[in-house]
Design a protein around this motif. Structure first.
Motif, short mmCIF file in Angstrom:
data_model
loop_
_atom_site.label_atom_id
_atom_site.label_comp_id
_atom_site.label_asym_id
_atom_site.label_seq_id
_atom_site.Cartn_x
_atom_site.Cartn_y
_atom_site.Cartn_z
N MET A 1 39.56 12.53 -7.92
CA MET A 1 38.99 12.12 -6.63
C MET A 1 40.12 11.75 -5.69
O MET A 1 41.03 11.02 -6.05
N GLN A 2 40.02 12.30 -4.44
CA GLN A 2 41.09 12.06 -3.47
C GLN A 2 40.89 10.72 -2.77
O GLN A 2 39.79 10.18 -2.74
N SER A 3 41.98 10.24 -2.15
CA SER A 3 41.86 9.01 -1.37
C SER A 3 41.12 9.32 -0.07
O SER A 3 40.98 10.47 0.34
N THR A 4 40.62 8.28 0.57
CA THR A 4 39.82 8.43 1.78
C THR A 4 40.59 7.83 2.96
O THR A 4 41.13 6.73 2.83
N PRO A 5 40.61 8.54 4.09
CA PRO A 5 41.27 7.92 5.25
C PRO A 5 40.45 6.74 5.75
O PRO A 5 39.23 6.72 5.61
N LEU A 6 41.11 5.76 6.29
CA LEU A 6 40.40 4.62 6.88
C LEU A 6 39.87 5.06 8.25
O LEU A 6 40.63 5.42 9.13
N ASP A 7 38.56 5.06 8.38
CA ASP A 7 37.95 5.56 9.61
C ASP A 7 36.61 4.84 9.77
O ASP A 7 35.78 4.89 8.85
N PRO A 8 36.37 4.18 10.88
CA PRO A 8 35.13 3.42 11.03
C PRO A 8 33.87 4.29 11.03
O PRO A 8 32.76 3.79 10.84
N GLU A 9 34.02 5.60 11.25
CA GLU A 9 32.85 6.48 11.33
C GLU A 9 32.62 7.27 10.04
O GLU A 9 31.86 8.23 10.04
N LEU A 10 33.24 6.87 8.97
CA LEU A 10 33.12 7.65 7.72
C LEU A 10 31.69 7.72 7.23
O LEU A 10 30.95 6.75 7.32
N THR A 11 31.33 8.87 6.68
CA THR A 11 30.04 8.98 5.97
C THR A 11 30.29 9.67 4.64
O THR A 11 31.28 10.39 4.48
N LEU A 12 29.40 9.44 3.71
CA LEU A 12 29.53 10.06 2.40
C LEU A 12 29.26 11.56 2.53
O LEU A 12 28.23 11.96 3.07
N GLN A 13 30.17 12.36 2.04
CA GLN A 13 30.02 13.81 2.15
C GLN A 13 29.25 14.36 0.94
O GLN A 13 29.13 13.70 -0.08
N SER A 14 28.78 15.60 1.11
CA SER A 14 27.91 16.17 0.07
C SER A 14 28.63 16.34 -1.26
O SER A 14 28.00 16.41 -2.31
#
Lengths: 207, 205
Positions: A1-14
Motif C-alpha cells: 500500500m502506497q503512502s497518501t498525500p496530505l490533502d484536505p479534499e481526499l476521498t477513498l478511491q475504488s
C-alpha cells in the motif's frame, strides 16, 4: 500500500487508495468517530488494538496497525489483503459523509467467515444509518459475493438478494423475493447451501 | 459451563442459565459458532467431543431458533429416531449418540447438556411478559407461523428495527434476559416446550 498525500479534499478511491489519508482526516476532524472505528477494528481484528500513522516523507501519510501484544507497529504494506479490506469497509461505514452509492466486489475476500456478520452489519450501517444512530442519508450498497456464508446472513431479507444467472455470454438477474416459491424451497435449508446446490440458480452455464 | 447458540447471544444465554440454576456459573466460553441450524447440527458432535476430551466444562447449554421447523412436544421420544422435523429432538438424539460413544476420561463426569428450542426465534422469548401474544401455543397457531414475516416482526418488536446494530442486539437481549429471570415461572408456562424444557434440563444437572 502506497503512502497518501496530505490533502484536505481526499476521498477513498475504488482501489483503496487514500485510506491512510482519509483515516488521518477522520482522526483530526471527527475524533469520536475515529475512536469508535478503532474500537470496532479491535473487535474485528483482535490481534490489533490501534490504527497509527507515520510520515515517511514530508507531506505523505501511511498507516500502521499496532499489535495488541507487544505493541509492534505493522506497516499497511505488510498487512494481509483481508485486513486491509476490513479496514476499508470499516472506514466507509464510519466516515460521516460516505458516497451515495458504494459497490463492493466480494467484500468477504480474505476475511475470516466468522467476521462476515460484522461485514454485513457494516453494510447495514451504510444502508440503514438510523438503526446505528447515524443522521445522514442512506447509502445504496451493491455487493457481489460467491460466499455461501455471507449469503446465509440475508435469509430473512430475500428482497436484498439478487441471483445472477449466467448463460454463456448472457446474464439475467432475479431478486430472491420475486420467487413465489422461496419459502417452500428454503424451509430449514441455509440460503447459502441452497444457492450452492443450484436449486436457486446462479450457477454459470454455457448452454 | 459452556454455551453456544446460533446468534451472538452468549451473555444472554448465561443470564438465563444462571437465573434458572440460581447460582453463578463459570463460563468456559470456547469461541464456537455455527452459521445456521444445519451447520450447528453437523458441528455439535465435534463440539461435544472437544468439550469432553479437552476441557473441564461441566455442561453445555444450547438454544436454537425453531424457524419453520416442527414444534417440540413433551410426548416426543428423541431416542426412537422419530420426530426428525423437531430440532430439539434431533439435538438430543445427536448428543445422546455422541456421548454414548465417548471414552471415559479419568476424574471427569459426563458432560451435562441442556437444549432449548425458541419458537419461532429467540426474540419471541424476549417478548414474554410484555406481549400477551408471546406464547408458544399462540405463536404456533398464527397463520404466519414459521414464516420470515413473523421472525422479522418479532425482531422489530424487540429491537425497534429488523436490522439492529450489534450493540442494540446485545443490549436489548441482555436487558430482556435479565427481566425474564425475574419471571421464570411465567416464562416457562408461556413456552412450556421451549424455555420450560430448557429449564427442566438445567435443573436436572
Amino acid at each position: 500500500m502506497q503512502s497518501t498525500p496530505l490533502d484536505p479534499e481526499l476521498t477513498l478511491q475504488s482501489n483503496g487508495r487514500n485510506l491512510a489519508g482519509v483515516l488521518d482526516q477522520l482522526r483530526d476532524r471527527e475524533p469520536e468517530r475515529f475512536e469508535k472505528l478503532n474500537a470496532e477494528m479491535g473487535r474485528w481484528l483482535p490481534e490489533f488494538d490501534r490504527i497509527l500513522f507515520d510520515t515517511p516523507v514530508s507531506g505523505q501519510r501511511t498507516l500502521l496497525l499496532r499489535t495488541h501484544e507487544g505493541h509492534h507497529k505493522i506497516q499497511a504494506s505488510e498487512l494481509s489483503q483481508g485486513t486491509l479490506i476490513s479496514l476499508a469497509i470499516l472506514t466507509l461505514a464510519y466516515i460521516p459523509d460516505p458516497p451515495a452509492i458504494v459497490c463492493l466486489e466480494e467484500p468477504d475476500r480474505g476475511i475470516h467467515p466468522r467476521l462476515l456478520r460484522d461485514v454485513r452489519d457494516a453494510m447495514y450501517r451504510l444502508s440503514y444509518p438510523e438503526n446505528f444512530g447515524e443522521e445522514r442519508a442512506p447509502v445504496q450498497v451493491i455487493a457481489t459475493t460467491h460466499s455461501p456464508y455471507l449469503l446465509d446472513l440475508f435469509k430473512d431479507h430475500p428482497e436484498e438478494v439478487v441471483i445472477a444467472n449466467k448463460l454463456g455470454q448472457d446474464v439475467s438477474f432475479e431478486r430472491l423475493s420475486d420467487r413465489a416459491d422461496i419459502d417452500e424451497i428454503l424451509g430449514d435449508t441455509q440460503l447459502g447451501d441452497a444457492w450452492y446446490s443450484g436449486v436457486l440458480g446462479g450457477v454459470p452455464s454455457h448452454q | 459451563m459452556c454455551s453456544a447458540n446460533l446468534q451472538r447471544t452468549r451473555p444472554q444465554l448465561r443470564i438465563l442459565v444462571d437465573g434458572i440454576l440460581g447460582t453463578q456459573t463459570e463460563h468456559v466460553a470456547p469461541p464456537f459458532r455455527a452459521s445456521g441450524w444445519s451447520q450447528f447440527l453437523s458441528v455439535l458432535p465435534a463440539v461435544l467431543r472437544k468439550l469432553h476430551y479437552h476441557t473441564d466444562a461441566d455442561a453445555l447449554a444450547v438454544i436454537v431458533d425453531a424457524d419453520a421447523s416442527a414444534a417440540h412436544r413433551l410426548a416426543h421420544v428423541p431416542r426412537d429416531g422419530a420426530n426428525q422435523g423437531c430440532r430439539l429432538c434431533r439435538l438430543r438424539l445427536v448428543a445422546d449418540q455422541v456421548q454414548n460413544g465417548l471414552t471415559k476420561v479419568p476424574d471427569r463426569a459426563p458432560l451435562k447438556t441442556a437444549f432449548g428450542l425458541a419458537v419461532p426465534a429467540l426474540e419471541a422469548w424476549l417478548r414474554c411478559g410484555l406481549d400477551p401474544r408471546a406464547i408458544e401455543a399462540t405463536l404456533l397457531q398464527r397463520p404466519d407461523a414459521g414464516t420470515q414475516t413473523l421472525r422479522i416482526q418479532l425482531k422489530q418488536e424487540v429491537y425497534g428495527t429488523n436490522r439492529p446494530s450489534p450493540e442494540v442486539r446485545m443490549a436489548r437481549a441482555t436487558e430482556e434476559a435479565r427481566r425474564l429471570v425475574q419471571i421464570l415461572g411465567e416464562f416457562e408456562r408461556c413456552f412450556p416446550d421451549g424455555s420450560g424444557s430448557f429449564a427442566r434440563d438445567i435443573r436436572s444437572w
